[in-house]
Every structure is written in structure tokens, then in C-alpha cells.
Design a protein around this motif. Structure first.
Motif, short mmCIF file in Angstrom:
data_model
loop_
_atom_site.label_atom_id
_atom_site.label_comp_id
_atom_site.label_asym_id
_atom_site.label_seq_id
_atom_site.Cartn_x
_atom_site.Cartn_y
_atom_site.Cartn_z
N SER A 194 39.88 -60.51 -10.68
CA SER A 194 40.33 -59.49 -10.27
C SER A 194 38.16 -58.90 -10.93
CB SER A 194 41.19 -57.99 -11.38
OG SER A 194 40.72 -58.75 -12.10
N SER A 195 37.66 -57.40 -10.44
CA SER A 195 36.85 -57.04 -11.26
C SER A 195 36.43 -55.81 -11.22
CB SER A 195 35.28 -57.42 -9.74
OG SER A 195 35.58 -56.92 -8.55
N LEU A 196 37.47 -54.74 -12.26
CA LEU A 196 38.08 -53.97 -11.49
C LEU A 196 36.89 -52.66 -12.66
CD1 LEU A 196 41.28 -54.58 -13.45
CD2 LEU A 196 40.47 -54.67 -11.07
N ILE A 197 35.71 -52.80 -12.49
CA ILE A 197 34.74 -52.18 -12.75
C ILE A 197 34.33 -51.36 -11.80
CG2 ILE A 197 33.78 -52.36 -15.12
CD1 ILE A 197 31.31 -52.87 -14.07
N TYR A 198 34.54 -52.06 -10.36
CA TYR A 198 33.65 -52.15 -8.67
C TYR A 198 34.72 -51.49 -7.84
CZ TYR A 198 30.14 -55.06 -10.90
OH TYR A 198 29.57 -55.84 -12.72
N ALA A 199 33.88 -49.92 -7.14
CA ALA A 199 34.57 -50.03 -6.14
C ALA A 199 35.11 -51.29 -4.83
CB ALA A 199 34.49 -48.45 -5.04
N PRO A 200 36.13 -51.27 -4.59
CA PRO A 200 37.00 -50.70 -4.19
C PRO A 200 37.52 -51.44 -5.36
CG PRO A 200 37.04 -52.50 -2.61
CD PRO A 200 35.76 -52.05 -3.19
N ALA A 201 37.29 -52.59 -5.75
CA ALA A 201 38.56 -52.99 -6.70
C ALA A 201 39.29 -51.92 -7.90
CB ALA A 201 37.89 -54.08 -7.61
N ASN A 202 38.59 -50.96 -8.38
CA ASN A 202 39.04 -50.18 -9.11
C ASN A 202 40.13 -48.89 -8.73
OD1 ASN A 202 37.14 -49.09 -8.23
ND2 ASN A 202 35.93 -48.62 -10.37
N TYR A 203 40.68 -48.97 -7.36
CA TYR A 203 41.05 -48.25 -6.82
C TYR A 203 42.55 -49.03 -6.94
CZ TYR A 203 37.51 -46.79 -4.58
OH TYR A 203 35.78 -46.27 -4.31
N ALA A 204 42.57 -50.18 -7.38
CA ALA A 204 43.74 -50.79 -7.43
C ALA A 204 44.46 -50.27 -9.41
CB ALA A 204 43.48 -52.01 -7.83
N SER A 205 45.46 -50.34 -8.41
CA SER A 205 46.67 -49.80 -9.18
C SER A 205 46.90 -51.24 -10.76
CB SER A 205 47.97 -48.78 -9.70
OG SER A 205 48.66 -50.26 -8.95
N THR A 206 47.74 -50.62 -11.59
CA THR A 206 47.91 -51.91 -12.43
C THR A 206 49.34 -52.42 -12.08
OG1 THR A 206 47.22 -50.96 -14.59
CG2 THR A 206 48.69 -52.59 -14.87
N GLU A 207 50.12 -51.97 -11.26
CA GLU A 207 51.02 -52.31 -10.83
C GLU A 207 51.17 -53.12 -9.91
OE1 GLU A 207 51.72 -49.38 -13.27
OE2 GLU A 207 50.95 -49.24 -12.12
N GLU A 208 49.70 -53.06 -9.31
CA GLU A 208 49.06 -53.39 -7.64
C GLU A 208 49.07 -54.84 -8.52
OE1 GLU A 208 45.73 -53.39 -5.21
OE2 GLU A 208 46.15 -51.35 -4.59
N LEU A 209 48.47 -55.38 -9.08
CA LEU A 209 48.33 -56.30 -9.60
C LEU A 209 49.28 -57.41 -9.84
CD1 LEU A 209 45.02 -54.73 -11.74
CD2 LEU A 209 44.63 -55.67 -9.50
N ILE A 210 50.00 -56.56 -10.75
CA ILE A 210 50.89 -57.45 -11.14
C ILE A 210 51.53 -58.08 -10.00
CG2 ILE A 210 53.38 -56.81 -12.37
CD1 ILE A 210 51.78 -54.92 -14.42
N GLU A 211 51.85 -57.23 -9.22
CA GLU A 211 52.55 -57.71 -7.45
C GLU A 211 51.80 -59.18 -7.15
OE1 GLU A 211 55.93 -56.89 -6.95
OE2 GLU A 211 55.74 -55.96 -8.65
N LEU A 212 50.61 -58.68 -7.34
CA LEU A 212 49.87 -60.26 -7.02
C LEU A 212 49.30 -60.87 -7.42
CD1 LEU A 212 46.70 -58.18 -5.79
CD2 LEU A 212 48.73 -58.97 -4.10
N CYS A 213 49.95 -61.16 -9.06
CA CYS A 213 49.68 -62.01 -9.83
C CYS A 213 51.65 -62.83 -10.01
CB CYS A 213 49.60 -61.95 -11.45
SG CYS A 213 47.47 -61.48 -11.44
N LYS A 214 51.96 -62.17 -9.77
CA LYS A 214 54.02 -62.87 -9.88
C LYS A 214 54.20 -63.95 -8.23
CE LYS A 214 56.53 -58.63 -11.44
NZ LYS A 214 57.95 -57.69 -10.95
N VAL A 215 53.13 -63.52 -7.24
CA VAL A 215 52.88 -64.50 -6.54
C VAL A 215 52.29 -65.72 -7.47
CG1 VAL A 215 51.89 -65.30 -4.58
CG2 VAL A 215 52.98 -62.91 -4.96
N ALA A 216 51.07 -65.65 -7.56
CA ALA A 216 50.14 -66.53 -8.13
C ALA A 216 51.05 -67.28 -9.35
CB ALA A 216 48.69 -66.11 -8.89
N ALA A 217 52.18 -66.17 -10.03
CA ALA A 217 52.75 -67.44 -11.03
C ALA A 217 53.37 -68.31 -10.84
CB ALA A 217 53.36 -65.96 -11.88
N GLN A 218 53.86 -67.84 -8.89
CA GLN A 218 54.95 -68.98 -8.40
C GLN A 218 54.69 -70.26 -8.76
OE1 GLN A 218 56.05 -66.95 -5.40
NE2 GLN A 218 57.74 -65.32 -6.11
N TYR A 219 53.12 -70.37 -8.68
CA TYR A 219 52.75 -71.68 -8.26
C TYR A 219 52.11 -72.62 -9.43
CZ TYR A 219 53.16 -70.66 -3.69
OH TYR A 219 54.09 -69.73 -1.92
#
Length: 560
Positions: A204-229
Motif C-alpha cells: 500500500s501507499s497511503l499518502i496518495y490518492a486514491p490509495a488513502n481513500y481505503a479504510s483500515t478495515e478494507e486493507l485488513i480484508e485484502l491482507c487476510k487473503v494474502a495471509a492465507q498464502y
């Protein structure tokens, strides 16, 4: 009886015959990547593999290299590379190969896949604005991009995270809103596909638009998928300055709740008012690790960062992409509001113009428009004076005139903090830059000197000259530490059976030469470099070989 004697004779002859290797590196001082003390030995390489380390006086090599008095180490890993496009333009990767980099790791928020038709169209539009960097987009997914780069031929190995920003744009575009339930599921599926194609995790790159439109919860959900692998999360945090404590806490929370390790990109305390925060940030990271949440970091070895003028403007004005951004700042009422926010300190967004301490500490590096290239190497203050406008107005005008974010360096960090960060045992290193050359299209713009000197600067200035850390420890942090964090197999150490990514350099001579005034200068002191057993640097000069391969993460599923 005669046949038996002949058979025994052949066995004895074979036993007495010296071993033969494709390459023997003789009498180098071996830094194996472990961080342990070095030792003098020979290395034998066969095909793409390091076959043996030891005494090979009785052996012969088809190619032999005398490394007496030189350091021999695993190839260096660039934890944050933006060679995504420069390797398409020039696969030789000159500026990094000449520093010993054998693996480029991509994916700071934006990755080169997955793409949809609109994203490809936007990329082609950007190429029309800057035709020097034009190429065919012959891929759609991240895995296809890596394979495309491999087919074109590259000197270093390549790997990538999948960008959280990229999957967001893929499904939501540049809108400032949360994803719907259906969109979130599609984003997670895109991460799943990328992980199975060999992505290392989510970036992630959270100082830039549109990256910083993402909530913490959104990032957690994406990372849960990565964690499975077995993947990891790596982040340019939401703040590196005024709100850095909150940003570190968010990073730790994402890692904890998603169940995966995390790394902080280019750790820094941006802005003089924030330099004192380093002790607290280190304590937060150390406590997280004690609590069982693995947090590591990387950095570049300079007191200036480089990004664009977008980092001086509030993210809301950039919603919708470049065309909408430009349209808004041409509107007098919106422009007035943007200028006011650019001049007002805030914890709500990362204003690098203020963090740098003023327009005289903001250096312009890159324009697409030929008529603006005369401003390359000037500060924003100097260009504002030429235009007879305020620095903030000038920044807006330059973005409009160039139709790009305008490449920019911001001088924001403390030299003392740089040294203290280098000494952290969990710190690895990344250039946060392309890998260029001192010729061709690369000379049409300036770049941050880290593109040519980041790794040599570590080994020359900070290890040899200032003795911030020992050489054996610096090599560990350039090799086995990042390889272990990324869960990369058979790279990062000098061990029999590992891939023969090998660097031979002179610790007394290795030196960076790139400056902000003259960045296109190669580092010196690296003598030989091998990638997958193929020599890509010989006596300090590139051989033209391009043996680089795709390096895949732990979730890779080989196609049937």
C-alpha cells in the motif's frame, strides 16, 4: 582379468581427476549473508547453482576469477524498486547491477497488474504525454506482467507485491468511497489470483490518492487473503510525519488482525518538527515484535525523499484521476480552497511542501513537457520567482502545464536519524527508484541520486567511512534478512544448492557518485556480478547478459 584391471584403473583415474566447475571464484573473502564473520574460501558454480564453498585448489573452472582481497557476497535485494517501466525500456538495469542488486522487488501500492481496459487506457494516455517511455502493454494480470518482463529479457531477478491501490482502482476507479460488498469480494479475488501467480503479499501507499481513500478495515480484508498464502503486508504508511504514531499503530493493527507480518517502507521521520519521534517509533515496532506481531522496515540512505507535487496538495482534489484533478485546480473557487489547505498545517493529510520546510527545499526532477524541462534541477522557490507567483500557485500551474504529478524531491529528514535507522537490526534497504542508465531517454530528466547510489552509499559512506554498522551486518541486511522476510527460497545466502546470485566488490573502493545536481553517475567498486550463475558485470562493466528470472512468493501455484 584384463577388463577388471582396466575398470579399476578408470576408477582411480576418475578419483584423481580434478573437479571441474563452470565458474570458480578463488580466494575471496566470503560474507555468506548470515552476519557472521567472513572467511577466505573458493566458490564453485555449476549452471545456475552455487555448488560448493571450500578449498578448490585441485579443481578447475571453465571460467576462473581471482577474488583475493575482495568481498564475495550474495546478490543484494532492492526491497523497494520502481524499475517496473525502466526495465521495459532497458533490461540491463545498469544503475542497480553496478551496485550489486540482483533482485528488484516491486509493488509500493501500485503494481503492474491486475489491469482492466480503463486502466490500460489511462496508462496509454500517460505514455502519450511522455512518449519517451512508451511500451506495449501485453499483459493483464500481475503474473503476466512479470512473465512479459522475463520474455523481454532483464539482467536482475524480479518480484512483486500486488498493489492495494491497483485492485481498488480496478473495481472502484478513483472514487472516494468504500467498496460495496460485491466490489470487496472482487478485490479479494484479485488479491487471491495475484498470490497464486506468485505475488509476495499486499503493498500500500497511503499518502496518495486514491490509495488513502481505503479504510483500515478494507486493507485488513485484502491482507487476510494474502495471509492465507503465507504473504506479507508492506506499506508506505498513511503518515511519516505529523501523524506517524497513528500510522504505525494502523500498520501493527493490520498485521495483527490479518495474521501476517508487515514491513514499513522507507522508514523516516519527515519534517524537522517530527525528527524527535524516532525513539517512540522504534519502541512501538520493538513492542509489536515482542507481542508476536512481526514488523520490519526498510529505508533509502538519503535525507531527501522523491515523489511528485501531488504530495503537496490535498488528496480530495485529486479524486477521479489526472483529468479531474486538473479540472478542479483550474476552477477559481476550488483553486482558492486548495491553496489555503496547501499553506495550513494538518494531521489529516501528508503535506510534503510544509514538511520539507519551504519551497527552497523542494527540487524539481522530471517533466514530460519538453518546454518545462528547463526547470529540471531548480527549486520550486526559484521557479515561483521566475513566474512571479507564490510557490503554491506555481505548483498548481506546473501540474496543469505538464499534465503529470511532476517528479519532485523533498528535503525532509535528519542525517542523525538516517544513521540511527541504519543501525536497526530489522532494517533492510530499497532505492525507491527506477534502475536507469547514463544514456538515452534516462538523460531527459533528473532523478533522485538513490537510483544510482543507494546501496553503494550504504557500503561506502555509512559502513566503511563512518562505521555505523560492520560490513558483515550490512550484507546480512542486504541479502538474507529481506530474503527471509519475503520467504524467498534459495536466495539471500551463499550456500551450496542456492541460486548463484553473487556480488564481488572492493570494500575499500565501493562508492556512490550520484548527486542531486548530477544524478546520472554510476557507483564504482563493484567488480563482478552473477545472476543465476551468469555474469552480468565483468570488471565493472555490464556484459549485456539478461539472465534474470521471476521470483515468486510462497503462495505461487505452478500452472498445470
Amino acid at each position: 582379468m584384463k577388463n577388471l584391471i582396466q575398470f579399476i584403473f578408470l576408477i582411480i583415474l576418475a578419483a584423481c581427476k580434478p573437479d571441474t566447475y563452470d565458474i570458480i571464484i578463488r580466494q575471496g573473502t566470503i560474507y555468506d549473508g548470515s552476519g557472521n564473520n567472513p572467511y577466505v574460501a573458493d566458490i564453485g558454480i555449476n549452471a545456475d547453482t552455487l555448488a560448493v564453498i571450500g578449498d578448490l585448489r585441485q579443481a578447475k573452472g571453465k571460467t576462473e576469477i581471482n577474488a583475493k582481497g575482495l568481498a564475495v557476497s550474495p546478490g543484494f535485494i532492492n526491497m523497494l524498486s520502481w524499475a517496473t517501466e525502466s526495465l521495459i525500456i532497458d533490461g540491463n538495469s545498469q544503475s542497480d547491477i553496478r551496485q550489486g542488486v540482483t533482485l528488484e522487488v516491486f509493488g509500493e501500492g501500485w503494481s503492474m497488474g491486475p489491469l482492466n481496459d480503463k486502466m490500460k487506457s489511462d496508462m496509454r494516455e500517460a505514455m502519450r504525454r511522455n512518449p519517451d517511455w512508451k511500451y506495449d502493454i501485453d499483459w493483464t494480470t500481475l503474473g503476466e506482467y512479470l512473465e512479459s518482463l522475463h520474455r523481454r529479457g532483464v539482467a536482475p531477478n524480479i518480484a512483486s507485491f500486488v498493489g492495494a491501490t491497483t485492485v481498488r482502482i480496478h473495481e472502484i476507479g478513483h472514487a472516494k468511497r468504500p467498496p460495496s460488498k460485491e466490489e470487496m469480494e472482487r478485490m479479494k479475488n484479485l488479491v487471491r489470483q495475484a498470490m497464486e501467480e506468485g505475488a509476495l503479499g499486499v503493498g500500500s501507499s497511503l499518502i496518495y490518492a486514491p490509495a488513502n481513500y481505503a479504510s483500515t478495515e478494507e486493507l485488513i480484508e485484502l491482507c487476510k487473503v494474502a495471509a492465507q498464502y503465507g504473504g506479507m503486508y508492506i506499506t508506505h504508511m498513511r503518515s511519516e510525519g505529523n501523524a506517524i504514531f497513528e500510522a504505525v499503530q494502523e500498520t501493527i493493527r493490520i498485521a495483527r488482525e490479518a495474521g501476517l507480518p508487515a514491513e514499513i517502507y522507507h522508514l523516516k521521520m519527515a519534517g524537522q518538527a517530527n525528527w524527535w519521534k524516532l525513539d517512540s517509533v522504534i519502541s512501538m515496532i520493538q513492542q509489536a515484535n515482542r507481542d508476536g506481531v512481526k514488523i520490519t522496515t526498510d529505508m533509502y540512505t538519503y535525507t531527501a525523499g522523491a515523489t511528485g507535487l501531488d504530495a503537496s496538495m490535498p488528496p480530495w482534489v485529486q479524486e477521479g484521476g489526472m483529468k479531474e484533478w486538473i479540472k478542479r485546480i483550474q476552477n477559481p473557487a476550488i483553486r482558492k480552497q486548495v491553496l489555503a489547505e496547501m499553506r495550513t498545517p494538518s494531521n489529516n493529510w501528508e503535506n510534503l511542501l510544509l514538511m520539507a520546510g519551504g519551497p527552497d527545499r523542494v527540487l524539481l526532477l522530471d517533466f514530460a513537457n519538453d518546454s518545462l524541462k528547463r526547470f529540471i534541477g531548480k527549486t520550486l522557490a526559484e521557479v515561483a520567482e521566475i513566474h512571479g507567483k507564490s510557490p503554491e500557485e506555481t505548483a498548481l500551474d506546473l501540474v496543469i502545464a505538464d499534465s503529470t504529478r511532476v517528479g519532485t524531491a523533498y528535503f525532509m529528514m535528519s542525517e542523525e536519524n538516517v544513521k540511527r535507522q541504519i543501525a536497526l537490526p530489522f532494517m533492510s534497504f530499497g532505492s525507491d527508484a527506477e534502475s536507469g542508465a547514463t544514456e538515452g531517454v534516462f538523460l531527459k530528466s533528473n532523478t533522485h541520486p538513490r537510483a544510482y547510489g543507494n546501496f553503494a552509499r550504504l557500503l561506502g559512506k555509512y559502513v566503511r567511512d563512518e562505521q555505523v554498522i560492520p560490513l558483515r551486518e550490512a550484507i546480512r541486511r542486504l541479502t538474507s534478512l529481506p530474503a527471509s522476510n519475503l520467504k524467498i527460497q534459495k536466495r539471500g545466502w551463499l550456500k551450496p544448492g542456492y541460486f548463484a546470485d553473487v556480488v564481488i566488490f572492493d570494500p575499500e573502493k565501493i562508492q556512490d557518485h550520484a548527486t542531486f545536481e548530477k544524478p546520472h553517475q554510476y557507483s564504482t567498486g563493484v567488480v563482478h556480478v552473477f545472476v543465476n550463475g551468469v555474469q552480468v558485470l565483468k570488471n565493472g562493466e555490464h556484459t549485456g547478459a539478461r539472465p534474470g528470472r521471476v521470483v515468486r512468493g510462497p503462495g505461487w501455484r505452478k500452472p498445470e
